[in-house]
Write a protein that holds these residues in place. Structure first.
Motif, PDB file in Angstrom:
ATOM      1  N   ARG A 103      17.034  -7.186 -18.147  1.00  0.00           N
ATOM      2  CA  ARG A 103      17.951  -6.418 -17.430  1.00  0.00           C
ATOM      3  C   ARG A 103      17.668  -4.945 -17.647  1.00  0.00           C
ATOM      4  NH1 ARG A 103      21.698  -8.888 -15.023  1.00  0.00           N
ATOM      5  NH2 ARG A 103      22.386 -10.930 -15.633  1.00  0.00           N
ATOM      6  N   TRP A 104      17.181  -4.425 -19.021  1.00  0.00           N
ATOM      7  CA  TRP A 104      16.704  -3.228 -19.177  1.00  0.00           C
ATOM      8  C   TRP A 104      15.457  -2.601 -18.297  1.00  0.00           C
ATOM      9  CZ3 TRP A 104      12.065  -1.998 -20.505  1.00  0.00           C
ATOM     10  CH2 TRP A 104      10.819  -3.026 -20.980  1.00  0.00           C
ATOM     11  N   ALA A 105      14.460  -3.720 -18.021  1.00  0.00           N
ATOM     12  CA  ALA A 105      13.583  -3.567 -17.318  1.00  0.00           C
ATOM     13  C   ALA A 105      13.819  -3.344 -15.893  1.00  0.00           C
ATOM     14  CB  ALA A 105      12.414  -4.663 -17.455  1.00  0.00           C
ATOM     15  N   PHE A 106      14.456  -4.201 -15.414  1.00  0.00           N
ATOM     16  CA  PHE A 106      15.037  -4.123 -13.863  1.00  0.00           C
ATOM     17  C   PHE A 106      15.728  -2.612 -13.803  1.00  0.00           C
ATOM     18  CE2 PHE A 106      18.130  -4.724 -10.600  1.00  0.00           C
ATOM     19  CZ  PHE A 106      17.496  -5.083  -9.687  1.00  0.00           C
ATOM     20  N   ALA A 107      16.731  -2.425 -14.614  1.00  0.00           N
ATOM     21  CA  ALA A 107      17.337  -1.089 -14.375  1.00  0.00           C
ATOM     22  C   ALA A 107      16.315   0.123 -14.676  1.00  0.00           C
ATOM     23  CB  ALA A 107      18.536  -1.215 -15.618  1.00  0.00           C
ATOM     24  N   ALA A 108      15.584   0.008 -15.501  1.00  0.00           N
ATOM     25  CA  ALA A 108      14.563   1.193 -15.532  1.00  0.00           C
ATOM     26  C   ALA A 108      13.845   1.267 -14.497  1.00  0.00           C
ATOM     27  CB  ALA A 108      13.756   0.870 -17.169  1.00  0.00           C
ATOM     28  N   THR A 109      13.388   0.157 -14.133  1.00  0.00           N
ATOM     29  CA  THR A 109      12.512   0.170 -13.008  1.00  0.00           C
ATOM     30  C   THR A 109      13.226   0.829 -11.636  1.00  0.00           C
ATOM     31  OG1 THR A 109      11.158  -1.647 -13.681  1.00  0.00           O
ATOM     32  CG2 THR A 109      10.897  -1.093 -11.487  1.00  0.00           C
ATOM     33  N   VAL A 110      14.404   0.096 -11.181  1.00  0.00           N
ATOM     34  CA  VAL A 110      14.907   0.749 -10.278  1.00  0.00           C
ATOM     35  C   VAL A 110      15.430   2.354 -10.502  1.00  0.00           C
ATOM     36  CG1 VAL A 110      17.256   0.613  -9.097  1.00  0.00           C
ATOM     37  CG2 VAL A 110      15.818  -1.551  -9.620  1.00  0.00           C
ATOM     38  N   THR A 111      15.850   2.636 -11.704  1.00  0.00           N
ATOM     39  CA  THR A 111      16.273   4.216 -11.946  1.00  0.00           C
ATOM     40  C   THR A 111      15.032   4.846 -11.729  1.00  0.00           C
ATOM     41  OG1 THR A 111      17.808   3.342 -13.406  1.00  0.00           O
ATOM     42  CG2 THR A 111      17.417   5.544 -13.735  1.00  0.00           C
ATOM     43  N   VAL A 112      13.805   4.465 -12.387  1.00  0.00           N
ATOM     44  CA  VAL A 112      12.740   5.414 -12.061  1.00  0.00           C
ATOM     45  C   VAL A 112      12.174   5.594 -10.599  1.00  0.00           C
ATOM     46  CG1 VAL A 112      10.081   5.372 -12.680  1.00  0.00           C
ATOM     47  CG2 VAL A 112      11.851   4.844 -14.622  1.00  0.00           C
ATOM     48  N   THR A 113      12.384   4.615 -10.036  1.00  0.00           N
ATOM     49  CA  THR A 113      11.805   4.486  -8.455  1.00  0.00           C
ATOM     50  C   THR A 113      12.985   5.615  -7.784  1.00  0.00           C
ATOM     51  OG1 THR A 113      10.848   2.318  -8.660  1.00  0.00           O
ATOM     52  CG2 THR A 113      11.396   3.137  -6.555  1.00  0.00           C
ATOM     53  N   ALA A 114      14.484   5.278  -8.065  1.00  0.00           N
ATOM     54  CA  ALA A 114      15.208   6.064  -7.377  1.00  0.00           C
ATOM     55  C   ALA A 114      15.347   7.546  -7.412  1.00  0.00           C
ATOM     56  CB  ALA A 114      16.638   5.338  -7.502  1.00  0.00           C
ATOM     57  N   ALA A 115      15.023   7.791  -8.870  1.00  0.00           N
ATOM     58  CA  ALA A 115      14.919   9.092  -9.329  1.00  0.00           C
ATOM     59  C   ALA A 115      13.887   9.881  -8.681  1.00  0.00           C
ATOM     60  CB  ALA A 115      14.939   9.115 -10.709  1.00  0.00           C
ATOM     61  N   SER A 116      12.508   9.115  -8.923  1.00  0.00           N
ATOM     62  CA  SER A 116      11.455  10.005  -8.155  1.00  0.00           C
ATOM     63  C   SER A 116      11.496  10.192  -6.822  1.00  0.00           C
ATOM     64  CB  SER A 116      10.317   9.318  -8.685  1.00  0.00           C
ATOM     65  OG  SER A 116      10.192   7.818  -7.659  1.00  0.00           O
ATOM     66  N   LEU A 117      12.029   9.292  -6.164  1.00  0.00           N
ATOM     67  CA  LEU A 117      12.420   9.381  -4.616  1.00  0.00           C
ATOM     68  C   LEU A 117      13.439  10.567  -4.046  1.00  0.00           C
ATOM     69  CD1 LEU A 117      11.761   5.909  -3.532  1.00  0.00           C
ATOM     70  CD2 LEU A 117      10.238   7.606  -3.282  1.00  0.00           C
TER      71      LEU A 117
END
Length: 164
Positions: A103-117
């Motif tokens: 779950r940490w990988a999923f949450a981090a990946t979604v967060t990194v993508t959302a923040a960068s965009l």
């Protein structure tokens, strides 16, 4: 926290979704490579940005101020590095952590993508820089990422929709 226990159907969705998310991350790396290459080409301007959006090109900027030209070039190089690094982080977390149900990988990946965009995309609109040639590849990668995230999320849910 340990990875979730999954059924074979959930594992398939985790792997398929993670592969799409990783593909989107690699698409960001490709975008960064194009961004970097254009900096050193005669184009100088970013992918999808032309004389309709910016009325001065490489030669005019160099003639006006060589130091400004080098400053803009350094920004292109630095930004392409950050785009590539973000894409690599998305791809790595998606490929290695997400399929295991981390779950940490999923949450981090979604967060990194959302923040960068959320930080990078809005600034394109007020100045007319949101051309299809410029942001279209990003939007395509985002659609692939969202399809992967939705598929992955469904794989992280139990048979009746509860979180595993």
């Amino acid at each position: 926290m340990p990875a979730i226990q999954t059924t074979s159907a959930q594992q398939f969705r985790l792997r398929a979704g993670a592969a799409l998310m990783a593909l989107a991350g690699l698409a960001f790396v490709g975008y960064a490579a194009a961004f970097l290459a254009l900096n050193f080409s005669g184009a100088f301007l970013e992918l999808g940005i032309g004389p309709e959006e910016v009325d001065k090109g490489r030669a005019e900027v160099q003639a006006f101020s060589p130091r400004l030209y080098h400053y803009i070039s350094h920004l292109h190089i630095a930004l392409s590095g950050f785009i590539a690094a973000t894409g690599l982080a998305i791809a790595a977390m998606s490929w290695f952590g997400v399929p295991r149900g981390e779950r940490w990988a999923f949450a981090a990946t979604v967060t990194v993508t959302a923040a960068s965009l959320a930080i990078s995309v809005p600034a394109h609109y007020p100045w007319g820089l949101a051309t299809l040639g410029h942001l279209g590849p990003v939007y395509l990668a985002v659609l692939i990422f969202l399809a992967g995230a939705a598929t992955t999320y469904s794989g992280m849910r139990g048979p009746s929709g509860e979180s595993s």
